[in-house]
Structures are given as structure tokens and as C-alpha cells.
Design a protein around this motif. Structure first.
Motif, PDB file in Angstrom:
ATOM      1  N   UNK A  90       1.144  -0.532   0.282  1.00 56.21           N
ATOM      2  CA  UNK A  90       0.240  -0.431   0.038  1.00 56.21           C
ATOM      3  C   UNK A  90       1.447   1.354   0.206  1.00 56.21           C
ATOM      4  N   UNK A  91       1.668   1.521   0.239  1.00 56.76           N
ATOM      5  CA  UNK A  91       2.491   2.464   1.055  1.00 56.76           C
ATOM      6  C   UNK A  91       3.690   2.807  -0.080  1.00 56.76           C
ATOM      7  N   UNK A  92       3.555   1.297  -1.120  1.00 57.67           N
ATOM      8  CA  UNK A  92       4.506   1.707  -2.535  1.00 57.67           C
ATOM      9  C   UNK A  92       3.260   3.006  -3.412  1.00 57.67           C
ATOM     10  N   UNK A 110      -5.983  -4.607   5.510  1.00 54.77           N
ATOM     11  CA  UNK A 110      -5.774  -4.004   4.456  1.00 54.77           C
ATOM     12  C   UNK A 110      -6.896  -2.526   4.102  1.00 54.77           C
ATOM     13  N   UNK A 111      -7.398  -2.627   4.604  1.00 56.86           N
ATOM     14  CA  UNK A 111      -8.426  -1.519   4.570  1.00 56.86           C
ATOM     15  C   UNK A 111      -7.924  -0.346   5.371  1.00 56.86           C
ATOM     16  N   UNK A 112      -8.004  -0.446   6.805  1.00 54.19           N
ATOM     17  CA  UNK A 112      -7.233   0.521   7.700  1.00 54.19           C
ATOM     18  C   UNK A 112      -6.113   1.209   7.120  1.00 54.19           C
ATOM     19  N   UNK A 113      -5.085   0.166   6.714  1.00 57.18           N
ATOM     20  CA  UNK A 113      -3.805   0.438   5.748  1.00 57.18           C
ATOM     21  C   UNK A 113      -3.925   1.924   4.545  1.00 57.18           C
ATOM     22  N   UNK A 114      -5.187   1.179   4.219  1.00 59.68           N
ATOM     23  CA  UNK A 114      -5.362   2.438   2.761  1.00 59.68           C
ATOM     24  C   UNK A 114      -5.948   3.293   3.505  1.00 59.68           C
ATOM     25  N   UNK A 115      -6.080   3.733   4.044  1.00 59.54           N
ATOM     26  CA  UNK A 115      -7.311   4.656   4.276  1.00 59.54           C
ATOM     27  C   UNK A 115      -5.981   5.797   5.264  1.00 59.54           C
ATOM     28  N   UNK A 116      -5.513   4.973   6.314  1.00 62.27           N
ATOM     29  CA  UNK A 116      -4.136   5.842   6.859  1.00 62.27           C
ATOM     30  C   UNK A 116      -3.023   6.507   5.579  1.00 62.27           C
ATOM     31  N   UNK A 117      -2.695   5.374   5.070  1.00 58.80           N
ATOM     32  CA  UNK A 117      -1.928   5.600   4.190  1.00 58.80           C
ATOM     33  C   UNK A 117      -2.280   6.520   2.867  1.00 58.80           C
ATOM     34  N   UNK A 118      -3.448   6.001   2.192  1.00 55.58           N
ATOM     35  CA  UNK A 118      -3.478   6.744   0.884  1.00 55.58           C
ATOM     36  C   UNK A 118      -5.021   8.471   1.600  1.00 55.58           C
ATOM     37  N   UNK A 119      -6.238   7.771   2.605  1.00 57.15           N
ATOM     38  CA  UNK A 119      -6.255   8.422   3.113  1.00 57.15           C
ATOM     39  C   UNK A 119      -8.119   9.016   1.575  1.00 57.15           C
ATOM     40  N   UNK A 296      -7.422   8.169  -2.386  1.00 52.14           N
ATOM     41  CA  UNK A 296      -6.003   8.763  -3.324  1.00 52.14           C
ATOM     42  C   UNK A 296      -5.488   7.620  -4.107  1.00 52.14           C
ATOM     43  N   UNK A 297      -6.263   6.593  -4.363  1.00 50.57           N
ATOM     44  CA  UNK A 297      -5.718   5.362  -4.965  1.00 50.57           C
ATOM     45  C   UNK A 297      -6.314   4.294  -4.733  1.00 50.57           C
ATOM     46  N   UNK A 298      -5.340   3.655  -5.663  1.00 50.86           N
ATOM     47  CA  UNK A 298      -6.180   1.993  -6.416  1.00 50.86           C
ATOM     48  C   UNK A 298      -5.514   1.367  -5.522  1.00 50.86           C
ATOM     49  N   UNK A 299      -6.604   0.531  -4.219  1.00 47.98           N
ATOM     50  CA  UNK A 299      -6.189  -0.522  -3.764  1.00 47.98           C
ATOM     51  C   UNK A 299      -7.273  -1.832  -3.975  1.00 47.98           C
ATOM     52  N   UNK A 300      -6.578  -3.074  -4.634  1.00 44.04           N
ATOM     53  CA  UNK A 300      -7.796  -3.797  -5.351  1.00 44.04           C
ATOM     54  C   UNK A 300      -7.759  -4.998  -3.701  1.00 44.04           C
ATOM     55  N   UNK A 301      -8.444  -6.017  -3.225  1.00 44.91           N
ATOM     56  CA  UNK A 301      -8.942  -7.138  -2.429  1.00 44.91           C
ATOM     57  C   UNK A 301      -8.477  -8.470  -2.952  1.00 44.91           C
ATOM     58  N   UNK A 302      -7.754  -8.913  -3.280  1.00 43.21           N
ATOM     59  CA  UNK A 302      -8.342 -10.283  -4.265  1.00 43.21           C
ATOM     60  C   UNK A 302      -8.885 -11.353  -2.784  1.00 43.21           C
ATOM     61  N   UNK A 303      -9.898 -12.137  -3.612  1.00 48.88           N
ATOM     62  CA  UNK A 303     -10.338 -13.172  -2.441  1.00 48.88           C
ATOM     63  C   UNK A 303      -9.305 -13.940  -1.341  1.00 48.88           C
ATOM     64  N   UNK A 304      -9.151 -13.623  -0.121  1.00 50.69           N
ATOM     65  CA  UNK A 304      -8.493 -14.648   1.063  1.00 50.69           C
ATOM     66  C   UNK A 304      -8.090 -16.046   0.246  1.00 50.69           C
TER      67      UNK A 304
END
Lengths: 354, 354
Positions: A90-92, A110-119, A296-304
């Protein structure tokens, strides 16, 4: 267009490094312009890459050893954002080292990290989790929010509708996706105040690139009669899981039934192409790629538990969102409505995955 | 025990008088102590009774010509409570002319009429609509509320749990039914404040005749791992319809698949006993009898499209609720908890079917 590379959390998910790399390689065989930043244990990634010689020139490895656990609390995982494969992927995106991130790991983390990093995008109150569900037609239906928020007021719902329509335009190709609000009836008087208020607002807004067609009940989600189903995160999570559970329930019953007599077993063998078709249609790998919209960025969650084909689909979803510049599309549509979508009072929303 | 007679709204439902009478007759063939008050057009009821000679001595007709429409607004239907077959069937319970009422008509109107005529039980804030759903085991699961209220605070949820457990004791025979709250995760921190508060209260109450086992996600409703699923009316309606829709979706896919090749058609024919078993298990007629719990009287809602077997099941549910004195059972359990189940603040609830 020169597609930015995609950061892949190589360690997340139930299936591990091998399947994540195989999925990325499969996506690249379909689209050879795909390039990757593979995040995770270098030795294991290199071992997995040996089976995919075409991948070496197209990928860079970002080494790290730490992994977010599948059952780990997001709040706990968040503290290790800078050391885990998920956090670094996500940071990348934040650092501009990649255009999008794909992970099969813990959704809440993933949601929490994405929100924090990408806002959250400017002008938007809350991001949402959207997924593609199968229908009786050839088109999938976009449903959101699926649990990024545990509630949703009318203003959130209007914003979810705009984001869902933007996503649907990309996956369905329709310029004006048919949008409906999930409700417990189709009459105008049904449902909560927030839902009715959101419906009034969406009916009144004529400048949006969607056809708002009122309410849909949960038994019609899979009929293929609308392109986007909008709901608060609690209801969406309930509906999605109820659908998954019921589909599994029916197929389990079917297996029990087919196993109950020799005659049925013979019938099952003869009709295997039919049951294969059913399996194909219901297989989540064919509809893989839940998306966090509104960041502010694209994050896709693939099924576990996605297999390589599922991971490849998630990578392709990420690529299409990048190509179609989903973030700017959403920003453009949000700007069409004056006060960002109605009353913000009522239910308060919070990150569901605490 | 001398069973009080059951008032049957002979005019409600999609199938009309013939099926309602046939259903009552079928129930009576199984239990010859059943007696009926048949409410509706006398000439049509008499015509239908001609096929069931055993019914004449066991039933009285209460003539009326007016019928509540399937799509009619409950508020409008309510004004004709004293002239419609539905309203008179419910009124018969109030007047003591019958012990319970069964109707296959408009759910919202039936709820509104029942609330107005029979009133909510003392000590209870709101009645709830409960239904039986199939599971992978032989036992059905009780789910409530399914839309009698459009929201539900923690105090409502605790009361729903008590009512659901009382209903489950009657249908499952278990003295301590396993009760769970529907939620978007099983960890203690998941869900809304109302759900967490209700869970804390149910965990703390040890005097209740149930085993409270925490949360259940919507994909586990049909697994047969709990006897009662408790939720607010909005979520319950979403979950129930999502399950119905997904089950239909899978069976429709199956039909498409079986129709897609001759080989599959042959397979289908050979394995028909298996698919019949599936149909039997999913057939709502085998799980018929949604119940309004928490009123001063028993009202059972038969599925609008139920066949005679479905109607007979609804009649039997009404009879069992009478025999087991569900109203007093609920009153007894409610009395076990001091302040009737926790905080009443938070979401306000209203009749969903306005």
C-alpha cells in the motif's frame, strides 16, 4: 498508455506466495505490458518466479519478512504497516512506486492501512468496499458498501452511488449504469429515513452519469436488472454473506442429494457439464477483485482463497481502474453535486473492522 | 386438551378460497380435533367445502365480501379492518371467538391489523415477525425480526431473543435453544453499539431459558449451528430475501445448465430423485408459518403463494403455539429480566410497512 506497475502483496491470502506469483504471471500472459512490484520474502518470491521466466524482466522485488495474520485485528496490524508485505504494498502506491496495490490478506487490515496511507479523496466523507457479484445475465453487478463502514447515512449512500456508478462504467462499459438502493420494499415509503433521503436526492440530481431507478430488494440483487446496488456497510455485509451462504447451502444440498442413491450418482456423472457450468458461474474466482473506492489510490482486495485465475482477475481489475483513472472519474462526478449529497446527520459511521 | 378453534382468512393469498379450505382440511385430516372459523365469502367457502365433507361439522363460516389487496397499503387496509376477511379473522381472536388467526394475505396489513386489535403484550416494546428457515440438518432455524419493525435498538433485540427462544422451544423441542445475534463478524467488537449492547446483556442474563452463543454471520444462518437468529427488522428482511434470491438464482442457473445440452437433459432425468429432494428441502411450503410474536394472541402468516400443504403447515404452527401457550411463555421469560432488556435509546423503530 504506459501502465504504472502494480504492487502485489505476495504474502497475503490463504494460498501463499506461489499462487500470488502465478496469478500475476497469468495476468501478464494476457497483457504483456503489466509490470509488478512484488512485496514479500525475497527468497520465496524468487523460488516462485523460477516457474515463470517471463516475469523476471517485468518485476522488481521489495523484500520484507513480516506478514499480517488472517485473523489479526486491524488496529494491531496497523502498527506494523511499515514492516509487513501488505503495508509496504500500500505504501508503494502512496510513494508513487506503484499505481495500484493488490492483496489477498486480511480485509479489515488492508482497509485500515489503505485509509491511513492513501487518505480519503477530497470531497468524500468515507471510502467504501465494492465487489462484483454474478447475475443471471453475462454482466456482473457492483455492490457497495460491503463493510468498510458499519453504518451509512444518506450522504454516505449518495456518495457510494456515485462511486459505484464510476466502477460499473469501467467493468460494464455502460455510460449510464442503472443504480438502485437496497431496501426492504420498492415503495417510496419503505425503509429508513436515511435511505428515503438518499433516494430523493438521487432522483433530484439529473447531472449524474447514472440512471437512478429507485429501490431493489435483496432477492433481486442477482437478477441482472440493475448494474449497481448501493447500501450501508452493515446491510451490504449481511446481504453479501447471506447470498454466499445460501449458494453454498444449495450446492451442499445438491451434493447430499446426488450422493444419496446410485441412480443419482449416474445422473450426476452424465450431467457433469451442467454442474461444471454452475460451478463456473458461482466460482468467486471469476468475479474476483473487491475494490476500495474513494481513496487517493487504487487498492484491490483479492479473495483470501482465490486461485491463480482469481488473483489474475484481481490484477486485471486493478489495471482497468488505473487505465480508466477511477479516482478522477469519481472526483468529477462528486463535483456535480453541490453539497456532496445531502444530510450528514443521523447514523454515525465508523470503521467496521475495529 | 380442548383446542380453541382457528380463524382462517379464507380470502387472503394468491391462491384463493379453494387452497385455503383445502389446507385447513388437510390439517384436520392430520389432527381431527382442529376446528375452524372460516372467514370470507360464504358462497365460495361453501362451494370449496363440498370437496371436504369432513370439514362441515368442524367449521363455522363468518361471511364477508371485502378483501385486503395484496399490494394495498397497510394504512389504507386498516380502515377496513371491520369489513375485510383478514380484519375479521384477527378480530375473532380478540373477541375470543377463535384462539388464533391464519392468513395468507398482505403481510404489512396483517401486522398492522393484528397490532391494532390484539395490542403488544404487557412488558414488551415491539412485536416481531419470525419465520422458520431450512438448514443442512433436520431442524429449521427461527429467524426474527423479519420486518415488523424497520430498525431495532438493543432492548428490542434482547426481547426478540426471548421471543425467538420461546418459539424455537415449541418447534425444535429443545429446552435451551442456541441463540445468536446476526452480525458482520463474530468478534466481540464487531457491529453497531446496539448489537454489542444486546450481546452484553444476553451474556449477563443467566436466568433465561436459552444458550446465548454470541454472533452469527449471514453466511452461517442455514448451517444448522444455532436455533434462533436475532436481528433488527431491516437486516432480517435483507438477509431473508438475499437467501431466497440466492437459492432461486442457483436453481435457475441449474435449470439453464441442465437445459443446455442433451447429455445434461438425460442426466437430469436420471437424477430426478436428487433434484426432487432439493426442491423438497427448499420448498417454502415445508417451512411455512411466519409468526407475529409478542401480541396478545396468536397470528400466523401463511406464504402468499403457499399450496394446500403450506396452508396446513401454517394451521399446525398456529395450533402448536396455542397448545404450548406461547404468549404466557414469553411473558414468563420477559419477567426474568429486570428492566426488560437494556437501553432503549439509539435507533427508533417504526412499523416497516407504512
Amino acid at each position: 498508455m504506459n501502465l504504472p506497475r502494480i504492487a502485489v502483496d505476495a504474502m497475503g491470502g490463504d494460498e501463499g506466495v506461489r499462487v500470488m506469483i502465478e496469478g500475476a504471471a497469468l495476468a501478464r500472459r494476457r497483457h504483456d505490458r503489466f509490470k509488478f512490484l512484488l512485496v514479500g520474502d525475497e527468497a520465496r518470491i524468487k523460488a516462485a518466479l523460477e516457474n515463470h521466466p517471463g516475469m523476471s524482466g517485468a518485476s522488481e522485488i521489495l523484500h520484507c519478512e513480516d506478514v499480517v495474520g488472517g485473523e489479526e485485528k486491524p488496529s494491531k496490524a496497523l502498527r506494523r504497516a511499515k514492516t509487513t508485505s501488505m503495508g509496504l504494498a500500500v505504501d508503494a502506491v502512496k510513494q508513487g512506486l506503484a499505481g495500484a496495490a493488490v492483496s489477498a490478506g486480511n480485509t479489515g487490515a488492508l482497509m485500515a492501512m489503505s485509509k491511513l496511507a492513501l487518505r480519503t479523496m477530497p470531497g468524500l466523507d468515507r471510502p467504501a468496499l465494492a465487489a462484483l457479484l454474478p447475475t443471471l445475465t453475462d454482466d456482473d453487478v457492483v455492490m457497495l458498501d460491503l463493510g468498510a463502514n458499519s453504518e451509512g447515512n444518506s450522504r454516505n449512500l449518495v456518495q457510494f452511488a456515485i462511486m459505484g456508478a464510476a466502477y460499473s462504467r469501467i467493468v460494464s462499459g455502460r455510460e449510464r449504469p442503472r443504480v438502485r438502493l437496497l431496501n426492504i420494499g420498492t415503495e417510496e415509503t419503505k425503509g429508513t429515513e436515511d435511505i428515503q433521503d438518499a433516494a430523493n436526492r438521487l432522483r433530484a440530481e439529473t447531472g449524474l452519469a447514472m440512471d437512478f431507478e429507485g429501490f431493489v430488494e435483496a432477492d433481486k440483487i442477482n437478477r441482472g436488472e440493475c448494474d449497481v446496488v448501493v447500501c450501508d456497510g452493515f446491510s451490504g455485509n449481511i446481504a453479501l454473506k447471506a447470498i454466499e451462504g445460501a449458494a453454498r447451502f444449495v450446492t451442499d444440498l445438491l451434493k447430499q442429494a446426488f450422493a444419496s442413491s446410485i441412480r443419482s450418482k449416474v445422473g450426476f456423472l452424465v450431467s457433469r457439464p451442467a454442474t461444471e457450468l454452475l460451478r463456473h458461474h458461482l466460482d468467486p474466482n471469476n468475479h474476483n477483485g473487491a475494490v476500495f473506492l474513494g481513496l487517493n489510490g487504487v487498492v484491490v482486495k483479492s479473495h483470501g482463497s482465490a486461485n491463480a485465475k482469481g488473483v489474475a482477475n484481481a490484477v486485471e481489475v486493478a489495471a482497468r481502474l488505473l487505465e480508466d483513472d477511477i479516482t478522477n472519474r469519481i472526483a468529477h462526478d462528486l463535483a456535480q453535486i453541490g453539497d456532496l449529497g445531502g444530510r450528514a446527520s443521523g447514523a454515525t459511521a465508523g470503521l467496521a473492522a475495529k
